[in-house]
Motif scaffolding. Structure first.
Motif, PDB file in Angstrom:
ATOM      1  N   GLN A 294       0.824  -1.201   0.000  1.00 23.25           N
ATOM      2  CA  GLN A 294       0.000   0.000   0.000  1.00 23.25           C
ATOM      3  C   GLN A 294       0.860   1.254   0.000  1.00 23.25           C
ATOM      4  O   GLN A 294       2.034   1.229   0.376  1.00 23.25           O
ATOM      5  N   HIS A 295       0.240   2.349  -0.401  1.00 27.53           N
ATOM      6  CA  HIS A 295       0.917   3.638  -0.465  1.00 27.53           C
ATOM      7  C   HIS A 295       1.238   4.168   0.928  1.00 27.53           C
ATOM      8  O   HIS A 295       0.461   4.006   1.862  1.00 27.53           O
ATOM      9  N   GLY A 296       2.390   4.845   1.026  1.00 25.92           N
ATOM     10  CA  GLY A 296       2.701   5.626   2.206  1.00 25.92           C
ATOM     11  C   GLY A 296       3.920   5.180   2.981  1.00 25.92           C
ATOM     12  O   GLY A 296       4.049   4.016   3.345  1.00 25.92           O
ATOM     13  N   LEU A 297       4.806   6.128   3.238  1.00 28.07           N
ATOM     14  CA  LEU A 297       6.004   5.855   4.027  1.00 28.07           C
ATOM     15  C   LEU A 297       5.660   5.523   5.481  1.00 28.07           C
ATOM     16  O   LEU A 297       6.447   4.886   6.180  1.00 28.07           O
ATOM     17  N   LEU A 298       4.482   5.941   5.954  1.00 29.64           N
ATOM     18  CA  LEU A 298       4.056   5.663   7.324  1.00 29.64           C
ATOM     19  C   LEU A 298       3.074   4.500   7.415  1.00 29.64           C
ATOM     20  O   LEU A 298       2.611   4.158   8.512  1.00 29.64           O
ATOM     21  N   ASN A 299       2.757   3.899   6.297  1.00 27.03           N
ATOM     22  CA  ASN A 299       1.775   2.823   6.251  1.00 27.03           C
ATOM     23  C   ASN A 299       2.441   1.503   6.637  1.00 27.03           C
ATOM     24  O   ASN A 299       3.480   1.148   6.084  1.00 27.03           O
ATOM     25  N   ARG A 300       1.840   0.758   7.556  1.00 23.27           N
ATOM     26  CA  ARG A 300       2.438  -0.510   7.980  1.00 23.27           C
ATOM     27  C   ARG A 300       2.432  -1.550   6.865  1.00 23.27           C
ATOM     28  O   ARG A 300       3.169  -2.513   6.913  1.00 23.27           O
ATOM     29  N   ARG A 301       1.618  -1.346   5.828  1.00 28.83           N
ATOM     30  CA  ARG A 301       1.601  -2.242   4.667  1.00 28.83           C
ATOM     31  C   ARG A 301       2.362  -1.652   3.478  1.00 28.83           C
ATOM     32  O   ARG A 301       2.230  -2.108   2.367  1.00 28.83           O
ATOM     33  N   GLY A 302       3.107  -0.618   3.727  1.00 26.48           N
ATOM     34  CA  GLY A 302       3.852   0.066   2.667  1.00 26.48           C
ATOM     35  C   GLY A 302       5.320   0.056   2.970  1.00 26.48           C
ATOM     36  O   GLY A 302       5.759  -0.676   3.838  1.00 26.48           O
ATOM     37  N   PRO A 303       6.044   0.858   2.290  1.00 22.81           N
ATOM     38  CA  PRO A 303       5.628   1.774   1.227  1.00 22.81           C
ATOM     39  C   PRO A 303       5.733   1.123  -0.145  1.00 22.81           C
ATOM     40  O   PRO A 303       6.362   0.086  -0.313  1.00 22.81           O
ATOM     41  N   GLU A 304       5.129   1.795  -1.126  1.00 19.70           N
ATOM     42  CA  GLU A 304       5.350   1.417  -2.514  1.00 19.70           C
ATOM     43  C   GLU A 304       6.754   1.885  -2.898  1.00 19.70           C
ATOM     44  O   GLU A 304       7.296   2.807  -2.290  1.00 19.70           O
ATOM     45  N   SER A 305       7.319   1.293  -3.924  1.00 16.31           N
ATOM     46  CA  SER A 305       8.675   1.667  -4.358  1.00 16.31           C
ATOM     47  C   SER A 305       8.745   3.111  -4.838  1.00 16.31           C
ATOM     48  O   SER A 305       9.799   3.731  -4.784  1.00 16.31           O
ATOM     49  N   GLY A 306       7.631   3.666  -5.283  1.00 10.75           N
ATOM     50  CA  GLY A 306       7.613   5.036  -5.781  1.00 10.75           C
ATOM     51  C   GLY A 306       7.310   6.095  -4.739  1.00 10.75           C
ATOM     52  O   GLY A 306       7.275   7.288  -5.052  1.00 10.75           O
ATOM     53  N   ASP A 307       7.107   5.700  -3.486  1.00 10.30           N
ATOM     54  CA  ASP A 307       6.808   6.670  -2.435  1.00 10.30           C
ATOM     55  C   ASP A 307       8.070   7.412  -2.016  1.00 10.30           C
ATOM     56  O   ASP A 307       9.112   6.800  -1.774  1.00 10.30           O
ATOM     57  N   LEU A 308       7.957   8.730  -1.912  1.00 12.27           N
ATOM     58  CA  LEU A 308       9.077   9.589  -1.524  1.00 12.27           C
ATOM     59  C   LEU A 308       8.604  10.587  -0.472  1.00 12.27           C
ATOM     60  O   LEU A 308       7.404  10.839  -0.349  1.00 12.27           O
TER      61      LEU A 308
ATOM     62  N   ASN B 120      -0.070   7.951   4.152  1.00 10.67           N
ATOM     63  CA  ASN B 120      -0.845   6.827   4.665  1.00 10.67           C
ATOM     64  C   ASN B 120      -2.113   6.551   3.871  1.00 10.67           C
ATOM     65  O   ASN B 120      -2.429   5.413   3.582  1.00 10.67           O
ATOM     66  N   THR B 121      -2.875   7.585   3.522  1.00  8.86           N
ATOM     67  CA  THR B 121      -4.168   7.423   2.853  1.00  8.86           C
ATOM     68  C   THR B 121      -3.968   6.862   1.448  1.00  8.86           C
ATOM     69  O   THR B 121      -3.061   7.252   0.732  1.00  8.86           O
ATOM     70  N   GLN B 122      -4.877   5.955   1.072  1.00 11.10           N
ATOM     71  CA  GLN B 122      -4.819   5.339  -0.258  1.00 11.10           C
ATOM     72  C   GLN B 122      -5.623   6.159  -1.253  1.00 11.10           C
ATOM     73  O   GLN B 122      -6.632   6.734  -0.879  1.00 11.10           O
ATOM     74  N   PRO B 123      -5.236   6.259  -2.510  1.00  8.60           N
ATOM     75  CA  PRO B 123      -4.046   5.655  -3.089  1.00  8.60           C
ATOM     76  C   PRO B 123      -2.828   6.584  -3.152  1.00  8.60           C
ATOM     77  O   PRO B 123      -1.730   6.120  -3.415  1.00  8.60           O
ATOM     78  N   ILE B 124      -3.016   7.916  -2.901  1.00 10.45           N
ATOM     79  CA  ILE B 124      -1.873   8.836  -3.062  1.00 10.45           C
ATOM     80  C   ILE B 124      -1.668   9.760  -1.872  1.00 10.45           C
ATOM     81  O   ILE B 124      -1.046  10.810  -1.986  1.00 10.45           O
ATOM     82  N   GLY B 125      -2.178   9.408  -0.719  1.00 13.20           N
ATOM     83  CA  GLY B 125      -1.955  10.204   0.479  1.00 13.20           C
ATOM     84  C   GLY B 125      -2.600  11.572   0.468  1.00 13.20           C
ATOM     85  O   GLY B 125      -2.080  12.503   1.067  1.00 13.20           O
ATOM     86  N   ASN B 126      -3.736  11.705  -0.239  1.00  9.84           N
ATOM     87  CA  ASN B 126      -4.438  12.996  -0.341  1.00  9.84           C
ATOM     88  C   ASN B 126      -3.550  14.110  -0.904  1.00  9.84           C
ATOM     89  O   ASN B 126      -3.692  15.273  -0.541  1.00  9.84           O
TER      90      ASN B 126
END
Length: 188
Positions: free
Chosen positions: A103-117, A168-174
């Motif tokens: 999932q999206h997000g550097l703070l997401n316990r199921r993340g981050p995606e490789s493209g998250d910065l 954290n918020t899906q899909p792009i953290g608002n």
């Protein structure tokens, strides 16, 4: 050593020798610079991508007053295409991601995606810049371990969003609309 075991061992040695390690890869790959264009198609700055032994360093420099002041989400997308600036850079596709289960997000316990910065900050006036690092990507044309290639067949894009990413918020953290884009494309 048994003949089959010797053949397997030789094949493993050959495979290891043909795949560069992170340090060797960082020496081999030259930094790549791309213009960052805004929604009007005009340059807002430059992004320089440099291979490091364990990821990619992205150096950003922005022209005076070309980004709205404040915090902005920053993501790597899976196609190096910023040609549709007038319609919001949709040609760049979605975030670079290792798996649809991530999932999206550097703070997401199921993340981050490789493209998250991390987010970047645009000053109200003056030239400004930032540097961010991603351990999840490589400038190589193929995957290196769990690092996804930015220079595969269709390249990648760096996207800047109108708002800060809440990480954290899906899909792009608002993060809002895509307001600027830098296309990173393979060399011909």
């Amino acid at each position: 050593m048994r003949p089959l075991a010797a053949i397997v061992f030789a094949a493993l040695l050959t495979a290891c020798a043909s795949t560069p390690d992170g340090v060797e890869l960082a020496r081999q790959l030259q930094p790549r610079t791309a213009w960052i264009v805004g929604a009007d198609g005009q340059a807002v700055g430059q992004a320089t991508f440099t291979e490091a032994p364990t990821g990619v360093l992205i150096h950003l420099e922005f022209l005076d007053r070309r980004l709205p002041p404040g915090w902005h989400g920053l993501h790597l997308h899976n196609r190096g295409d910023c040609s549709d600036f007038a319609t919001g850079f949709q040609a760049s596709g979605s975030h670079v991601s290792l798996s649809h289960r991530v999932q999206h997000g550097l703070l997401n316990r199921r993340g981050p995606e490789s493209g998250d910065l991390p987010n970047i900050f645009a000053a109200p006036t003056g030239i400004h810049g930032a540097e961010v690092f991603s351990p999840y990507v490589t400038l190589h044309s193929a995957r290196i371990g769990n690092r996804l290639p930015l220079l595969d067949g269709d390249g990648a894009a760096l996207l800047i969003h109108a708002n800060a990413d809440d990480q954290n918020t899906q899909p792009i953290g608002n993060a809002g609309a895509r307001i600027a884009c830098a296309a990173l494309t393979p060399l011909p």
